[in-house]
Each structure stands twice: as C-alpha cells, then as structure tokens.
Design an enzyme around this catalytic site. Structure first.
Site, short mmCIF file in Angstrom:
data_model
loop_
_atom_site.label_atom_id
_atom_site.label_comp_id
_atom_site.label_asym_id
_atom_site.label_seq_id
_atom_site.Cartn_x
_atom_site.Cartn_y
_atom_site.Cartn_z
CG ASN A 167 -7.75 0.70 -0.67
OD1 ASN A 167 -7.99 1.76 -1.25
ND2 ASN A 167 -8.70 -0.01 -0.07
CB ALA A 212 -5.46 -0.94 9.91
CE LYS A 234 5.06 2.70 15.68
NZ LYS A 234 4.98 1.30 15.21
CE LYS A 242 -4.23 -1.85 2.09
NZ LYS A 242 -5.21 -1.69 3.19
#
Length: 272
Positions: free
Chosen positions: A86, A130, A155, A65
């Site tokens: 995607n 994701a 993160k 991706k």
C-alpha cells in the site's frame, strides 16, 4: 516541492489527500499530494509515468495493492508477509521499495486508544487481504492468542500457515468459537453492505474492544450490533486509515506526524 499521490479506482472518495496535506502542514514538509485514478488495466503504466515525472512515493488502494506488490523492486518484510503493497517509495538510488503500513496503522490506532494487545485474546473476523495485512503487526505485539474466523475456513487456515512462526495464531469455524475475547476485529467489508458477521453474542463482554476496519460518519452496522450486545468500547477504521497514512508519511519524509490531531480534524470533516 516533492510529489506524492494515492492510486485507486475509484479514488474520488479517498481521504488520503486531505490527511497528507494536514500532515505536511503539521510537520512543515513541502509536498504536493494528489489522487490518481488509472484504468484497472493501466495501473503499471500510470505508476511508471508518475515516477518518471518526479514522483517520490505513493499510496496504493483497491484494486491495485497486489499489482503494486509485483511492481516493487524490493519488499519490506511486512509487505512480503502481507502479500500486498500500500506504500511505494523511490529511493535516492532509484529503487522502488514496496511496504505495507496497514497493520502498523491498526496497531497505532489501538495503542492511541489505550487498547492492551500484549497477553490479550484477539478474534480477527475475515481472511482476505485486509486480514492478512494486519496479522504480522498484531502478532508482533505478543497477544496470548490470535484466532481467525472466516466463512471459508480454508482461507483462515492459509493465513495461519503463513504467520504461524510469528506467534500463537489459529483458525476456527464461526460455529466453534468459544470463550470471551479482549479484542474483536472485523476485517470484512460486511458493514459496507449493511451486514453483520455471524458471530455468537456470548463472545462479547462489556470490556471487549470492538474494532470495525470499515468507517462512516455514522456508527457502522457491526459496531451498532456489538453495542446492542453490551460492548462499551467500540472503534471504527478511520483511526487505522490515519495511522497507516502516518506510517507512510514517515517512510517518505523521515518524520512521524501526530495521527491523533489529524484524526480529530478528519472526523470533524466527515461530520460536516
């Protein structure tokens, strides 16, 4: 017939050919959809060959991706925010446009299951690709609050920085999570390994919608755990998979297929 494909490695487990073949039958669009598994260091060459051989568009799955993001000549706003692509489309002008339909697929599945997003309090577990792919579309639905919890706190903070202009988004340590949530989304791959993210049981009430982006023929470990905590409404990521595919199909063909119908057929297919 126009050629489409999904690229990934490994790819044999992909449900995309099954899904898009059903979409084509449903909409009477004449397409051929195949699965392509390039070597991990040969993705861009395989992609170039695909488009040279009359490919019109393709889906991209792991681990390509980010490479697809770099390959695209133009990016949609949601792809730019997601940092990953995607879906690729070759336009009539010969330009390859990169898009990301993951978040749209999630939102479509939630709405198809009558989950209210506007004004809701949402917990998103995980801060990887994701999670990044769904933050924008979730915030576009105007939730009261979107909280990201991740094992590596920095993160989660990075994601809040990227999306802070789009709505009320914040990062939180697992140990500091409090209150109750209307929707809890697990974006980690923990369920693939039989693991469950470490969140407190008090965050879940019977009315909380639990959503695991992973899916299997059986209940995922995360959803099974949530059910044990009293959650009555649990969903897995199969509907998101079909939803993002429906969005891709619409980008390519200009017609939006019925995701619900195909999801029912896919679930039956998985169970047999």
């Amino acid at each position: 017939m126009d050629n489409y494909a999904v690229f990934g490695n490994p790819i044999k487990q992909s449900k995309s050919p099954f899904i898009h073949t059903l979409f084509a039958q449903q909409t009477q669009e004449k397409i051929v959809y195949s699965a392509i598994e390039p070597a991990t260091d040969d993705f861009k060459t395989a992609l170039k060959d695909f488009f040279l051989e009359q490919g019109k568009g393709c889906n991209i799955t792991a681990p390509f991706k980010e490479q697809a993001y770099q390959y695209a000549q133009q990016l949609t706003e949601r792809a730019a925010l997601a940092g990953a692509v995607n879906t690729l489309k070759l336009t009539d002008d010969g330009i390859i446009i990169g898009d990301n339909t993951d978040g749209a697929g999630l939102v479509l599945d939630l709405k198809n299951n009558n989950v209210t997003l506007k004004g809701s309090r949402i917990l998103l577990i995980g801060a990887g690709g994701a999670a990044r792919g769904v933050c924008g579309p979730l915030l576009a639905e105007h939730p009261k609050e979107l909280i990201i919890a991740n094992r590596t706190f920095s993160k989660a903070q990075t994601l809040t920085t990227i999306f802070t202009k789009l709505g009320n988004i914040s990062a939180c340590e697992f140990s500091e999570l409090s209150g109750e949530f209307d929707l809890i989304i697990n974006s980690t791959s923990a369920s693939l390994h039989g693991e469950v993210p470490l969140i407190g049981t008090k965050l879940i009430r019977p009315e909380t919608t639990i959503y695991d982006m992973m899916y299997s023929a059986q209940v995922t470990p995360f959803n099974a755990w949530a059910k044990e905590q009293g959650a009555k409404f649990i969903l897995d990521g199969l509907g998101m998979l079909v939803g993002q595919a429906a969005e891709s199909f619409a980008i390519w063909r200009g017609v939006k297929p019925d995701a619900k119908q195909v999801l029912n057929e896919l679930r039956h297919h998985l169970a047999t």
